[in-house]
Write a protein that holds these residues in place. Sequence first.
Motif: not given
Length: 444
Positions: A299-310, A253-264
């Motif tokens: 996927r959204g969580l791992l992509n965001r972690l990769q961005q911050e890692y770089q 029921a929610v945008d999970l990519e947005k949720v991943a970004n909020v948590i990160v």
Amino acid sequence: MVGYDPRADGRNVSNLEVAVAGSVSGLVTRVLISPLDVIKIRFQLQIERLSRSDPNAKYHGILQAGRQILQEEGPTAFWKGHIPAQLLSIGYGAVQCSPSWCTGPACATPETSPCILCAAACLPVWPPSPYILWTCYAPALQRRVYKTLRNAVVTMYRTEGPLVFYKGLNPTLIAIFPYAGFQFSFYSSLKHAYEWAMPAEGKKNGAVISPNLGKSCCSWMVMGEPRREEYKMQSFDAATQQLLKTALKDPGAVDLEKVANVIVDHSLQDCVFSKEAGRMCYAIIQAESKQAGQSVFRRGLLNRLQQEYQAREQLRARSLQGWVCYVTFICNIFDYLRVNNMPMMALVNPVYDCLFRLAQPDSLSKEEEVDCLVLQLHRVGEQLEKMNGQRMDELFVLIRDGFLLPTGLSSLAQLLLLEIIEFRAAGWKTTPAAHKYYYSEVSD
């Protein structure tokens, strides 16, 4: 292929790849069990009783039958009729494991109709059945009725017509319905029983650790699960709290990519939350997998972690607290996320790289980074060493050299580094004497 979920590790596996994997697994399985099938067919064709008391019985036991077939016909006799049997197994494996038909046990959900699962399991026997060729060809070879597989097909077609290939189809279908239904039902029941008995989020080195339940009225509990979980959300605004609650309860029921970004984003700002965010991420991943069988949040969580890692060097230069929070968060994610009950290989080197950065001389001069390094090694050091022992050795060379620096280290930093060196040397365990010495010094 039983129980394999192509979405479990976040990879985008195509239907063709899964079907090919199912075909290969069926091929290998058929090669291994063919001797037992040959013995089974011999038993079925024998009119006499399978008993030593019957003097006319040629076979009366599995081991005796195996020895006699081997002596009379040689080892190749156990694979007579193997080609049509392989056609059956390859086709069955491809159709059963194909996610487009959703017939693998990993696809079986409480919402899936058992009738649909049973019907899907019957699909492999619907084309002109290799099963008939196999059951007729294997015993016929013993009596030299058919010379080759092609000769068997042509002779059977000419003498009995095309329907000969479907002899026994009705009892086969009747047998497959309960067989497939019980297979999926028992798999699902046993899986749920195992998850109830040993929740994955509570497993730490073979022991189940209870979560730290706070007393804040702003915490939110997920009810209806085998265990009660609590997530501290008091640092979020009301709208974000509602977003996270919905993601945990109804992820579709929610945008999970947005949720991943909020948590990160929040983990990079709040060191307390970054230490617990992995458990929340794991719960959302589990909820999404059960509800929709997808991995959008992962996927959204791992992509965001990769961005911050770089951009980790820029993050460290911009905010030391943000850098420490990021290392804490990625180690927490590494600790909780599992693929086949193993840590995610994709996170091993990034976690190592972050810890290596914390072990550099300029980082060891800052107590915040030393504290972070030691805490994360306490948490994931043993798992990391199992995944890549060579890099752990290299990391501790840096830590040892840093400890021996003539200047630049505070007494607290020296104490922490010495403690983690001894902790690893003792097999990632703290002896009572060491605990009393080091932690009484830290508290003082």
